[in-house]
Scaffold this motif. Sequence first.
Motif, short mmCIF file in Angstrom:
data_model
loop_
_atom_site.label_atom_id
_atom_site.label_comp_id
_atom_site.label_asym_id
_atom_site.label_seq_id
_atom_site.Cartn_x
_atom_site.Cartn_y
_atom_site.Cartn_z
N LEU A 12 0.88 -1.03 0.14
CA LEU A 12 0.13 -0.08 0.16
C LEU A 12 0.90 1.33 -0.03
O LEU A 12 0.68 2.17 -0.73
CB LEU A 12 -1.11 0.03 1.17
N ALA A 13 1.93 1.36 0.82
CA ALA A 13 2.90 2.38 0.85
C ALA A 13 3.73 2.68 -0.48
O ALA A 13 3.77 3.88 -0.70
CB ALA A 13 3.88 2.09 1.83
N VAL A 17 -0.53 -0.84 -4.89
CA VAL A 17 -2.11 -0.92 -4.62
C VAL A 17 -2.68 0.33 -3.85
O VAL A 17 -1.80 1.07 -3.34
CB VAL A 17 -2.76 -2.50 -3.81
N ASP A 18 -4.07 0.47 -4.18
CA ASP A 18 -4.73 1.73 -3.88
C ASP A 18 -5.63 1.35 -2.45
O ASP A 18 -5.88 2.38 -1.74
CB ASP A 18 -5.48 2.06 -4.68
N ARG A 19 -5.72 0.18 -2.22
CA ARG A 19 -6.50 -0.17 -1.13
C ARG A 19 -6.21 -1.68 -0.81
O ARG A 19 -5.64 -2.35 -1.65
CB ARG A 19 -8.19 0.10 -1.07
N VAL A 20 -6.68 -1.98 0.53
CA VAL A 20 -6.29 -3.34 0.70
C VAL A 20 -7.88 -3.99 1.50
O VAL A 20 -8.50 -3.37 2.02
CB VAL A 20 -5.29 -3.66 1.99
N PHE A 37 -9.04 -1.09 3.81
CA PHE A 37 -8.02 -0.20 4.53
C PHE A 37 -7.20 0.38 3.37
O PHE A 37 -6.86 0.15 2.37
CB PHE A 37 -7.03 -1.27 5.15
N GLU A 38 -7.63 1.91 3.68
CA GLU A 38 -6.91 2.70 2.58
C GLU A 38 -5.75 3.57 2.90
O GLU A 38 -4.97 4.33 2.00
CB GLU A 38 -8.14 3.70 1.93
N THR A 39 -5.26 3.28 4.22
CA THR A 39 -4.02 4.14 4.50
C THR A 39 -3.21 3.08 5.31
O THR A 39 -3.57 2.11 5.98
CB THR A 39 -4.42 5.26 5.63
N LYS A 69 -6.04 -0.32 -8.07
CA LYS A 69 -5.95 -1.68 -7.73
C LYS A 69 -6.29 -2.28 -6.37
O LYS A 69 -5.77 -1.22 -5.48
CB LYS A 69 -4.58 -2.35 -8.11
N THR A 70 -7.11 -2.99 -6.06
CA THR A 70 -7.40 -3.56 -4.57
C THR A 70 -6.40 -4.79 -4.47
O THR A 70 -6.58 -5.69 -5.14
CB THR A 70 -8.80 -3.90 -4.68
#
Length: 324
Positions: A12-13, A17-20, A37-39, A69-70
């Motif tokens: 994510l970092a 990907v843009d979110r989990v 989770f987005e952050t 992408k997720t």
Amino acid sequence: MQELRDRVKELLADGTVDRVLGWKAGDLPYNPEAAYFETVESLDEFVYNGFCGANLSKMMIEASKLEGKTLVCLKPCDTYSFNQLITEHRVDREKAYILGVGCKGKLDMEKVRALGIKGVEQVQGAEADGDAEHLTFQTIYGEKNCSYSAAMLERCHVCKGKEHRIYDELIGESKETKDAERFTEVEKIEAMSPEEKFAYFQKELSKCIRCNACRNACPACSCRKCVFDSTKFDSAQKANVDSFEERMFHIIRAFHVAGRCTDCGECSRVCPQGIPLHLFNRKFIKDIDTFYGEYQAGSEADMRGPLVSYTFDDIEPGQTAERG
């Protein structure tokens, strides 16, 4: 689990990907819930343990419509559902980063309660990196114990295998959990007389409160609009009658997913009444194997199922009646 959490944070970092899409802790130690989770900071709430039984494949239908992408965490059995959704053009493979997570069997709190273990405050032994042999419960009545296997979901006892059918990356260990035959319960029902079968399903299905949890969790129930939500019929609620009206909803749903059901067991897992709904679907799977040759929905993406393919060797419809 720390290794898994660190890896999803990294992906994510760095913008992979843009979110989990994974699980976060619930209000009790045994009820984690599916979550986005987005952050990176929000991933401190990310959990993965023996109680993370939810199949996240279906949530990727909506995730595929989002920008970017997720990352989705999928257990081996979940990947069959994801493949089937690809086959039906319901998810976008390019929008998904599939992190295949190890599985040592998922736990069923109803099984734990049936063992007389209630008032649970804490659980030890359900950690993803544990040995999955024993569970220790701290309860309001004192310490209680049971084997991990005794508390597993039914579907884990007839596990299709620990091989991920589709993934971008694998993390975590799996453990073989199969100790029963997949169609044993179906065969017991097949051996009943017609009257006994009807009585069995009337008893089970009459518990239905029409909450739609089974439909909502089922990856094969992915229609944009469902006939049972139509306001033109009195099908959105349980009829206040003495007749066995529940059979219509569940039998129609079973026919709807025939040949497409991967036997993920979500329908039974989420049913608040404990109805063994998977037995309907498993009966169809058994018959498909018998009449058309062994077939496992979702074992590969874009694979045509026997009910949507025709060969000259197909059984004639009338012959199925001979089985009763």
